[in-house]
Design a protein around this motif. Structure first.
Motif, PDB file in Angstrom:
ATOM      1  N   ILE A 124       0.825  -1.200   0.000  1.00 39.62           N
ATOM      2  CA  ILE A 124       0.000   0.000   0.000  1.00 39.62           C
ATOM      3  C   ILE A 124       0.861   1.252   0.000  1.00 39.62           C
ATOM      4  CG2 ILE A 124      -1.649   1.339   1.366  1.00 39.62           C
ATOM      5  CD1 ILE A 124      -2.860  -1.352   2.257  1.00 39.62           C
ATOM      6  N   LYS A 174      -8.086   5.665  -6.857  1.00 37.01           N
ATOM      7  CA  LYS A 174      -7.994   4.205  -6.920  1.00 37.01           C
ATOM      8  C   LYS A 174      -7.064   3.657  -5.836  1.00 37.01           C
ATOM      9  CE  LYS A 174      -9.068   3.276 -11.776  1.00 37.01           C
ATOM     10  NZ  LYS A 174      -8.559   2.733 -13.055  1.00 37.01           N
ATOM     11  N   GLU A 175      -6.015   4.407  -5.517  1.00 32.07           N
ATOM     12  CA  GLU A 175      -5.115   3.965  -4.458  1.00 32.07           C
ATOM     13  C   GLU A 175      -5.819   3.980  -3.106  1.00 32.07           C
ATOM     14  OE1 GLU A 175      -2.065   6.757  -5.295  1.00 32.07           O
ATOM     15  OE2 GLU A 175      -0.980   5.395  -6.619  1.00 32.07           O
ATOM     16  N   PHE A 200      -7.931   0.930  -3.184  1.00 31.09           N
ATOM     17  CA  PHE A 200      -7.079  -0.252  -2.988  1.00 31.09           C
ATOM     18  C   PHE A 200      -6.808  -0.464  -1.507  1.00 31.09           C
ATOM     19  CE2 PHE A 200      -2.853  -2.071  -2.424  1.00 31.09           C
ATOM     20  CZ  PHE A 200      -2.912  -3.214  -3.200  1.00 31.09           C
ATOM     21  N   TRP A 201      -6.490   0.618  -0.820  1.00 34.33           N
ATOM     22  CA  TRP A 201      -6.242   0.540   0.625  1.00 34.33           C
ATOM     23  C   TRP A 201      -7.488   0.064   1.369  1.00 34.33           C
ATOM     24  CZ3 TRP A 201      -8.839   3.330   4.379  1.00 34.33           C
ATOM     25  CH2 TRP A 201      -8.345   3.226   5.676  1.00 34.33           C
ATOM     26  N   LYS A 233     -10.055  -1.595   0.240  1.00 34.57           N
ATOM     27  CA  LYS A 233     -10.390  -2.978  -0.107  1.00 34.57           C
ATOM     28  C   LYS A 233      -9.519  -3.962   0.656  1.00 34.57           C
ATOM     29  CE  LYS A 233     -10.798  -5.987  -4.175  1.00 34.57           C
ATOM     30  NZ  LYS A 233     -10.657  -6.030  -5.661  1.00 34.57           N
ATOM     31  N   ARG A 234      -8.211  -3.673   0.736  1.00 31.00           N
ATOM     32  CA  ARG A 234      -7.299  -4.557   1.452  1.00 31.00           C
ATOM     33  C   ARG A 234      -7.555  -4.556   2.955  1.00 31.00           C
ATOM     34  NH1 ARG A 234      -2.596  -6.101  -1.466  1.00 31.00           N
ATOM     35  NH2 ARG A 234      -2.088  -7.295   0.410  1.00 31.00           N
ATOM     36  N   GLU A 275     -13.772  -6.418   0.168  1.00 36.86           N
ATOM     37  CA  GLU A 275     -14.544  -5.894  -0.959  1.00 36.86           C
ATOM     38  C   GLU A 275     -16.030  -5.780  -0.684  1.00 36.86           C
ATOM     39  OE1 GLU A 275     -14.727  -6.546  -5.817  1.00 36.86           O
ATOM     40  OE2 GLU A 275     -13.764  -8.031  -4.517  1.00 36.86           O
TER      41      GLU A 275
END
Length: 268
Positions: A6, A46-47, A50-51, A53-54, A58
């Motif tokens: 990340i 999007k980053e 991404f963070w 989601k991780r 989801e």
């Protein structure tokens, strides 16, 4: 490993490894006030996703809460392809994120502050990123937030540099676009963009003397005062836009984005 991935991804667009004294991604406006060079892009959002989601998964409500509303493109005619492609296609990664609410913009600022402060802590104490989970009260060196109306207007009031003005006089640049506003003419003596059908790249056109791109035009910008946006957008005519004018909104829109300002905690 998750923390390392990340931090590495976000460092690419927010320039967390910058060598100057400014908070990452910003230029100095005045003592302890810094402003993003560009509007927040699809890639940067999007980053953030991404963070989330991780971290949350989801199917979690917290992850779904950061998703942009891509259906805002249906507010206009002939924009249906952008519902699918504007956010997902790599060609638009450096375009401003839209479909974002006031609350989402504020949450992004908080996430970004935490991320940058964690990176600073890791470098200062030379620890493994995986150790962050065991550390409480990481110092708040930088605070990213939405600009106030007064701050935004100060940033927008900056002129172009003398170098840029000299270029504008040359034949090559005389009609070069300087903003992304709505227009119906093929040629414009005032330098208003004729080419962008929607938004344009966040670093398109010319910087002002602070080093800030697109403070006027492209997307109107969410500020700290809820329901107020500044600067006009690709959907507004140039004559509609002044530095002082406020644009009202009541939710995400295809003409609405944002950028952050940043303060440094002088005690850290």
């Amino acid at each position: 490993m998750k923390t390392i991935v990340i931090l590495s991804l976000v460092a690419l667009s927010f320039n967390l490894f910058a060598s100057n004294d400014n908070p990452p991604g910003t230029v100095k406006i005045e003592e302890n006030l810094y402003c993003d060079v560009t509007e927040i892009s699809n890639l940067e959002w999007k980053e953030y996703m991404f963070w989330a989601k991780r971290k949350y998964g989801e199917q979690s409500k917290k992850y779904k809460a950061v998703l942009p509303d891509t259906l805002v493109w249906r507010q206009g005619k002939y924009n249906e392809p952008y519902v699918q492609y504007y956010y997902q296609h790599p060609a638009y990664k450096n375009y401003p994120v839209i479909g974002i609410s006031y609350e989402q913009a504020r949450s992004f600022c908080k996430w970004r502050s935490d991320l940058v402060n964690e990176k600073i802590y890791i470098e200062k104490h030379k620890i493994d990123p995986e150790q962050l989970a065991t550390i409480k009260n990481i110092p708040n060196v930088y605070t990213y937030r939405l600009p106030t109306k007064a701050e935004w207007e100060k940033i927008a009031s900056a002129d172009y540099s003398k170098k840029a003005k000299r270029k504008f006089k040359r034949k090559k640049y005389r009609n070069a676009p300087r903003h992304n506003f709505k227009t119906t003419r093929d040629k414009n003596e005032n330098g208003i963009s004729q080419k962008a059908d929607i938004t344009n790249k966040v670093d398109a056109y010319w910087k002002n003397t602070y080093g800030v791109y697109n403070i006027l035009g492209n997307v109107a910008e969410i500020i700290a005062e809820k329901g107020v946006a500044k600067g006009g957008s690709w959907r507004h005519k140039a004559e509609e836009v002044t530095i002082e004018k406020d644009f009202s909104y009541d939710g995400p829109a295809d003409w609405l984005g944002f950028r952050c300002v940043c303060e440094k905690n002088m005690d850290e």
